[in-house]
Design an enzyme around this catalytic site. Sequence first.
Site, PDB file in Angstrom:
ATOM      1  N   ARG A   1       0.818  -1.212   0.000  1.00 50.51           N
ATOM      2  CA  ARG A   1       0.000   0.000   0.000  1.00 50.51           C
ATOM      3  C   ARG A   1       0.852   1.263   0.000  1.00 50.51           C
ATOM      4  O   ARG A   1       0.474   2.286  -0.556  1.00 50.51           O
ATOM      5  CB  ARG A   1      -0.913  -0.011   1.232  1.00 50.51           C
ATOM      6  CG  ARG A   1      -2.030   1.018   1.181  1.00 50.51           C
ATOM      7  CD  ARG A   1      -2.971   0.857   2.361  1.00 50.51           C
ATOM      8  NE  ARG A   1      -3.567  -0.464   2.418  1.00 50.51           N
ATOM      9  CZ  ARG A   1      -4.584  -0.854   1.653  1.00 50.51           C
ATOM     10  NH1 ARG A   1      -5.107  -0.031   0.760  1.00 50.51           N
ATOM     11  NH2 ARG A   1      -5.080  -2.070   1.763  1.00 50.51           N
TER      12      ARG A   1
ATOM     13  N   LYS B   1      -2.212 -21.634  17.379  1.00 54.87           N
ATOM     14  CA  LYS B   1      -0.873 -21.540  17.973  1.00 54.87           C
ATOM     15  C   LYS B   1      -0.540 -20.105  18.349  1.00 54.87           C
ATOM     16  O   LYS B   1       0.247 -19.860  19.277  1.00 54.87           O
ATOM     17  CB  LYS B   1       0.185 -22.124  17.038  1.00 54.87           C
ATOM     18  CG  LYS B   1       0.398 -21.362  15.731  1.00 54.87           C
ATOM     19  CD  LYS B   1       1.513 -20.336  15.794  1.00 54.87           C
ATOM     20  CE  LYS B   1       1.508 -19.465  14.552  1.00 54.87           C
ATOM     21  NZ  LYS B   1       2.619 -18.519  14.509  1.00 54.87           N
TER      22      LYS B   1
ATOM     23  N   ARG C   1       6.080 -12.723  17.392  1.00 53.62           N
ATOM     24  CA  ARG C   1       5.359 -11.529  17.840  1.00 53.62           C
ATOM     25  C   ARG C   1       4.378 -11.864  18.960  1.00 53.62           C
ATOM     26  O   ARG C   1       4.214 -11.097  19.909  1.00 53.62           O
ATOM     27  CB  ARG C   1       4.595 -10.916  16.670  1.00 53.62           C
ATOM     28  CG  ARG C   1       5.451 -10.557  15.473  1.00 53.62           C
ATOM     29  CD  ARG C   1       4.566 -10.142  14.306  1.00 53.62           C
ATOM     30  NE  ARG C   1       5.271 -10.232  13.038  1.00 53.62           N
ATOM     31  CZ  ARG C   1       4.688 -10.099  11.864  1.00 53.62           C
ATOM     32  NH1 ARG C   1       3.384  -9.883  11.801  1.00 53.62           N
ATOM     33  NH2 ARG C   1       5.391 -10.182  10.748  1.00 53.62           N
TER      34      ARG C   1
END
Length: 336
Positions: free
Chosen positions: A35, A194, A258
């Site tokens: 983008r 997960k 993360r």
Amino acid sequence: MTHPVKAAVFGTGSWGTAFAVILADAGCEVTLWGRRAEVAEAINTTHTNPDYLPGIALPDSVRATTDAAEALRGADFAFLVVPSQTLRANLADWAPHLEPDTVLVSLMKGVELGTAELMSEVIADVAKVPADRIAVVSGPNLAKEIAERRPAAAVVACADESVAQRLQAACHTSYFRPYTNTDVVGCELGGAVKNVIGLAVGIADGMGLGDNTKGSLITRGLAETTRLGLAMGADPLTFSGLAGLGDLVATCSSPLSRNHTFGTNLGRGMTLQETIAVTKQTAEGVKSCESVLDLARRHGVDMPITETVVSIVHEGKSPVVAVKELMSRSAKPERR
């Protein structure tokens, strides 16, 4: 002479960029869609993605564009690598430019809020394509390690085995080994759940609870995933493979994850907003934990670890209290 496989990758984050590296190294013609014009410009002029994979040199053959129609022109495969909760809106913009035979491949690991749909189901809804044009890639694939060309394996799944084999050939390199599977639901569930278990293990690590706790959460988290998978018609063996156990172990043990990092910050006492503020990229489990729990309830499946994560992340429950409640549930046999 057959032409090189043409691949469009939608998403210039770390995983989208890393997968573009795999595809280019496998001999595909690769176009990355993003983008932000400045990111596309950096990829085209410096052959790097300084925002998401700093220090990683990208193959010269990888080019980037902000034009979806250009990216999709002649594409054999379109790899979708955007935050899962944005897929529906993004794909609605891209779908008019799809060619009749392009296979749509989800590299995302999430469940849509509100609908509780897997990403393959969102793709089918929006793009109106049959199952043999929808595939997924899942496994223990931390983007930075992949981009550094460290050895890894994954599962490529499609209801049509021949399409899975084509996809396998398109992304097989000396460092990335894909295996085929026809259990799309199982592979997607393994990846989505997960992330939630990764949050749970991260919270436990942040609280300093130790390796016994981690091992218990990973194992019982896999049991939750398998229960939900069975209720949805998945093959239970999928969850002992790369898209299940493999992905779960990598997410729950790596500082590159993360979701694990997000959970660790929560476990150390940060608020949700503080943790979001220090997290540069999407931790899918933060939103998907609610939709995974919604999906489980729709199928009548008990997922206590997932419930605990939701209570901590979205209901403000203290991790100390939540862990005590999780451990105080009534005793039962292991295989339930």
